[in-house]
Design an enzyme around this catalytic site. Structure first.
Site, PDB file in Angstrom:
ATOM      1  N   LYS A 121      37.387  85.981  77.238  1.00  0.00           N
ATOM      2  CA  LYS A 121      37.393  84.548  76.946  1.00  0.00           C
ATOM      3  C   LYS A 121      36.971  83.748  78.164  1.00  0.00           C
ATOM      4  CE  LYS A 121      40.553  84.489  73.099  1.00  0.00           C
ATOM      5  NZ  LYS A 121      41.861  84.144  72.580  1.00  0.00           N
ATOM      6  N   LYS A 211      34.457  92.201  66.452  1.00  0.00           N
ATOM      7  CA  LYS A 211      35.514  91.871  65.478  1.00  0.00           C
ATOM      8  C   LYS A 211      35.239  90.496  64.871  1.00  0.00           C
ATOM      9  CE  LYS A 211      38.694  89.379  68.356  1.00  0.00           C
ATOM     10  NZ  LYS A 211      39.861  88.614  68.299  1.00  0.00           N
ATOM     11  N   LYS A 214      37.579  83.801  65.130  1.00  0.00           N
ATOM     12  CA  LYS A 214      37.573  82.360  64.840  1.00  0.00           C
ATOM     13  C   LYS A 214      36.483  81.638  65.618  1.00  0.00           C
ATOM     14  CE  LYS A 214      42.549  82.287  64.496  1.00  0.00           C
ATOM     15  NZ  LYS A 214      43.738  82.182  65.310  1.00  0.00           N
TER      16      LYS A 214
END
Ligand code: TYM
Length: 345
Positions: A121, A211, A214
């Site tokens: 991230k 994966k 969001k």
């Protein structure tokens, strides 16, 4: 007072609408437990609202999103009229924040730096936007778990490292201070407990090597629980497969087709082995897509009808009742930790 029944606990962040990866990886196993095994287990399902802004979000929407996500839990089948089931918002129980600070001081800078979620991230965000909150959120997650002596934590496999860290910090604390925390079960035991058909890693429909997430910008590879069922079916029809020309379940080599088989199994409730046996060897990817798309559209239609029927007043009453009871539990654990470190007599 320690909880008498083993505690099953999970949380899903409210920074955005939930997608079917969240649903299959964490919500569905939790709801199954709540519906079928709440006489043997205590069920704690919460909104980790303090985790919502570890990365930048639109704060004007957060409050609504938190309540909306609790509605999603109910639409997914969470019974509200059962006193062994607790549903709550993390920030309403201040012990989460207080215990986090204590645990922070027993956590190595190095071990947090090694967390792959942080590395991923922060690479995406760029240095000026990486917060200390993003860095140490696994510690808050550990507090979320140990405060209630939780043993079983259904999560997707992107959370494995955080679960292992929770075990490490709980054991470290216990080794230094005595039996303060319950250590959750090791990850392989968690997988055994929740069964091999738990959707630990639902993949992005366009790039099935990743994966479902969001933060996908296009939204084409992700199915949100609020997606129009027809749009969701179209997303499945355009999913990336492979060029082998024959259906085979092989996550490494054929992640796209394997993802479809897995979703079909989860959507229909048929064991994965049975779905694989039915489809393997066939060569029409189009038929597999059609079957998965139809199952997805059916699921979303039912889910959204249940969502529209959720009664906010009942929901809020349940939240407040759970928070009142669990505040006591959490404070009791916090006090054990405060005593251990010398803050209380
Ligand atoms: P979050 O909010 O990112 O995701 C919620 C849950 O969904 C799972 N998940 C997936 N599972 C299968 N396939 C996918 N593609 C997929 N994407 C996400 C996640 O693994 C997770 O289980 N830190 C947590 C929230 C949290 C928590 C906790 C969980 C806070 N405190 C205590 C358990 C216990 C998180 O960010 O999940």
């Amino acid at each position: 007072m320690r909880m008498s029944k083993p505690v099953v606990l999970t949380g899903l962040r409210a920074n955005n609408e939930l997608h079917v990866g969240n649903y299959f990886g964490a919500l569905l196993p939790m709801i199954d437990m709540a519906r079928e095994r709440s006489s043997d287990y205590q069920i704690n399902l919460f909104v980790p609202d303090l985790h919502s802004f570890t990365t930048p979000i639109d704060h004007s929407r957060l409050h609504q999103q938190i309540l909306h996500n609790v509605r999603l839990y109910v639409a997914a089948g969470l019974p509200l009229d059962n006193s062994d089931i607790y549903v709550y918002r993390q920030s309403y129980i201040s012990a989460h924040s207080e215990l986090t600070w204590i645990l922070d001081c027993f956590t190595g800078f190095g071990e947090m730096s090694r967390m792959t979620q942080f590395k991923d991230k922060s690479t995406k965000l760029g240095e000026s936007r990486i917060s200390v909150g993003l860095f140490n959120y696994p510690v808050l997650m550990a507090a979320d778990i140990v405060l209630y002596d939780a043993s079983y934590i259904p999560v997707g496999d992107d959370q494995t490292q955080h679960l292992e860290f929770t075990r490490d910090i709980a054991e470290r604390f216990n080794n230094q201070f005595g039996q303060i925390f319950t250590v959750p079960l090791p990850v392989p035991k968690q997988h055994e407990f929740f069964g091999k058909d738990q959707g630990l890693r639902i993949r992005d429909l366009i790039d099935p090597t990743k994966k479902m997430s969001k933060s996908d910008d296009t939204g084409r590879g992700v199915i949100f629980l609020g997606d129009d069922p027809a749009v969701a079916a179209k997303k499945i029809m355009s999913a990336t497969t492979d060029s082998y020309g024959e259906i085979k379940y092989d996550i490494q080599d054929r992640p796209g087709v394997s993802n479809l088989l897995q979703m079909l199994s989860l959507l229909t409730g048929e064991p994965l082995d049975a779905v694989i046996a039915e489809w393997e060897g066939k060569n029409s990817y189009g038929d597999l897509k059609k079957a998965t798309a139809a199952a997805m559209a059916d699921f979303l239609t039912g889910f959204q009808a249940r969502l529209a029927a959720v009664d906010d007043q009942t929901l809020i009453a349940k939240l407040e009742q759970s928070e009142k009871i669990l505040r006591e539990t959490a404070n009791a654990t916090l006090l054990r930790a405060q005593k251990a470190v010398g803050l209380r007599a």
